[in-house]
Design an enzyme around this catalytic site. Structure first.
Site, PDB file in Angstrom:
ATOM      1  N   TYR A  10       0.989  -1.262  -0.066  1.00 36.52           N
ATOM      2  CA  TYR A  10       0.087   0.069   0.025  1.00 36.52           C
ATOM      3  C   TYR A  10       1.007   1.306  -0.024  1.00 36.52           C
ATOM      4  CZ  TYR A  10      -2.918   3.784   2.188  1.00 36.52           C
ATOM      5  OH  TYR A  10      -3.578   4.781   2.721  1.00 36.52           O
ATOM      6  N   ALA A  81       9.382  -2.744   3.297  1.00 37.98           N
ATOM      7  CA  ALA A  81       8.766  -4.225   3.557  1.00 37.98           C
ATOM      8  C   ALA A  81       9.001  -4.628   4.987  1.00 37.98           C
ATOM      9  CB  ALA A  81      10.058  -4.961   2.578  1.00 37.98           C
ATOM     10  N   SER A  84       2.699  -5.664   9.312  1.00 38.53           N
ATOM     11  CA  SER A  84       2.440  -4.620   9.939  1.00 38.53           C
ATOM     12  C   SER A  84       1.058  -4.627  10.812  1.00 38.53           C
ATOM     13  CB  SER A  84       2.385  -3.204   8.960  1.00 38.53           C
ATOM     14  OG  SER A  84       1.451  -3.319   8.138  1.00 38.53           O
ATOM     15  N   TYR A 148       4.997  -5.864  16.918  1.00 37.51           N
ATOM     16  CA  TYR A 148       5.075  -4.860  15.619  1.00 37.51           C
ATOM     17  C   TYR A 148       6.075  -3.684  16.216  1.00 37.51           C
ATOM     18  CZ  TYR A 148       3.891  -1.499  12.228  1.00 37.51           C
ATOM     19  OH  TYR A 148       4.197  -0.373  11.243  1.00 37.51           O
ATOM     20  N   PHE A 176       1.710   8.056  11.679  1.00 37.16           N
ATOM     21  CA  PHE A 176       0.445   7.949  12.423  1.00 37.16           C
ATOM     22  C   PHE A 176      -0.409   7.017  11.511  1.00 37.16           C
ATOM     23  CE2 PHE A 176       1.038   9.731  16.570  1.00 37.16           C
ATOM     24  CZ  PHE A 176       2.576  10.014  16.409  1.00 37.16           C
ATOM     25  N   ASN A 177      -1.733   7.274  11.372  1.00 33.72           N
ATOM     26  CA  ASN A 177      -2.631   6.560  10.730  1.00 33.72           C
ATOM     27  C   ASN A 177      -2.686   6.919   9.239  1.00 33.72           C
ATOM     28  OD1 ASN A 177      -3.332   6.176  13.430  1.00 33.72           O
ATOM     29  ND2 ASN A 177      -5.075   4.823  12.643  1.00 33.72           N
ATOM     30  N   LEU A 197      -9.563   0.981   9.652  1.00 36.17           N
ATOM     31  CA  LEU A 197     -10.821   2.088   9.934  1.00 36.17           C
ATOM     32  C   LEU A 197     -11.782   2.264   8.390  1.00 36.17           C
ATOM     33  CD1 LEU A 197     -13.103   2.768  11.480  1.00 36.17           C
ATOM     34  CD2 LEU A 197     -11.851   5.099  11.900  1.00 36.17           C
ATOM     35  N   ARG A 289     -11.414  -3.072  21.012  1.00 36.92           N
ATOM     36  CA  ARG A 289     -10.598  -3.936  20.429  1.00 36.92           C
ATOM     37  C   ARG A 289      -9.169  -4.045  21.383  1.00 36.92           C
ATOM     38  NH1 ARG A 289      -8.432  -2.713  14.353  1.00 36.92           N
ATOM     39  NH2 ARG A 289      -7.149  -1.334  15.285  1.00 36.92           N
TER      40      ARG A 289
END
Ligand code: UFG
Length: 335
Positions: A10, A81, A84, A148, A176-177, A197, A289
């Site tokens: 990604y 690579a 994650s 991780y 971050f995200n 998400l 979660r």
């Protein structure tokens, strides 16, 4: 020539596109365990001239990566690579330490043997662990709470030692995200299984998609759901190009947070998705979660001042490109 490890994944593939668009020659090394050959084909077909090669290989095999340095004249490496998934890393730490840490050791060994001394490394906010204060700056203690995050922190420490001993210069970028997709929808986020998400909310709007599960509404935040700092993938990659420039200009080993400083709750992201898709999306509210901190927001002043980086895209823009890409992906998967 720039070597991109994990260039079929990604974030790595978005880096390859930007490098190619800026006229750099690129070679990609990827095991295709997480990345996709279709992504490589898209990159190859879009940039016939500068896309110099794709090597399918595993960093755990030193000879496979060393061969790339023998075959191509590499000037610098951008290293994505890695595995994650936080939850998977708790269940199977061996997978993470072998792949992420041992794989990186082999990459660095090949770099040193072939006199390549510049690397931009994909690190993570997960190296900070449970936040002690917010927003998180680069001076925040690094106490990862899962394998991780530990694997990424170990690599950061190895890079410090390798600079002191061998002069290997690195820039570590702590994400971050990451959100959104290529603005031309050529590539985007494609994980199997998907845990993140935004793609999970969006997937639920397509036929056959599972109802979106919202994890936890009793956190000490603005509306009870977790707050994260969503950084657009194209903005994020822009920082990698600036980091390469920084190293090319003789910059010392360094590390930077990549985030927007803006926190958005799960509910706020959900509302943005409803707005962009113009659909009412059903929700299945569930318990928390495991391992999710309530709030993770970046202080990004250092990247702004040292790299001259400015993230520009809003959450809504990220959701929009993610949605456009998801439509392309669903079409591809269902035909
Ligand atoms: N969430 C849901 N439903 C879903 C998926 C996620 O409610 O289907 C919630 C999560 O519980 C969390 C928030 O949405 O509260 C964000 O979750 P993501 O899985 O999208 O992202 P994380 O913050 O868990 O993880 C990200 C990166 C990791 C990195 C971590 C750093 O994806 O690689 O940040 O803490 F390790």
């Amino acid at each position: 020539m720039i070597l991109v490890t994990g260039g079929a994944g990604y974030i790595g593939s978005h880096c390859v596109i930007q490098l190619l668009e800026q006229g750099n020659d690129v070679v990609v090394f990827d095991s295709l365990e997480v990345g996709h050959i279709e992504t490589i084909e898209t990159l190859q077909n879009s940039f016939k001239q500068n896309f110099k090669g794709f090597v399918k290989g595993n960093l755990q095999n030193f000879e496979e990566i060393n061969q790339v340095f023998k075959q191509y004249k590499i000037d610098a490496v951008v290293h994505f690579a890695a595995f994650s998934q936080v939850g998977e890393s708790v269940e199977n730490p061996q997978k993470y330490y072998f792949n992420n840490v041992y794989g990186s050791l082999n990459l660095f060994r090949a770099m040193l043997e072939n006199s390549v001394k510049k690397i931009v490394f994909s690190s993570t906010a997960a190296t900070y662990g449970e936040p002690v204060y917010t927003p998180i700056d680069e001076g925040h203690p690094q106490n990862p709470i899962n394998p991780y995050g530990s694997s990424k922190l170990m690599i950061e420490k190895i890079l410090d030692d390798y600079d002191k001993a061998y002069g290997l210069k690195s820039v570590r970028l702590r994400y971050f995200n990451v959100a959104g997709a290529d603005s031309k929808s050529r590539i985007g986020e494609w994980h199997e299984p998907e845990t993140h998400l935004i793609p999970n909310i969006l997937k639920s709007t397509f036929s056959g998609g599972q109802t979106f599960k919202m994890f936890g509404t009793d956190y000490d935040t603005v509306d009870g759901t977790c707050v994260r700092d969503y950084i657009n993938v194209e903005d994020l990659i822009n920082a990698h190009l600036l980091a390469l420039k920084y190293l090319n200009n003789g910059g010392e080993t360094n590390y930077f947070n990549l985030g927007t400083t803006d926190g958005n709750s799960v509910k706020q992201v959900f509302t943005a998705c409803e707005k962009v898709t113009q659909k009412q999306i059903p929700v299945d509210v569930q318990g928390r979660r495991a391992g999710d901190p309530a709030t993770l927001v970046a202080d990004n002043k250092k990247a702004k001042s040292v790299l001259n980086w400015t993230p520009e895209k809003t959450l809504e823009e990220s959701v929009k490109t993610a949605y456009e890409w998801e439509s392309v992906l669903q079409n591809r998967l269902n035909n």
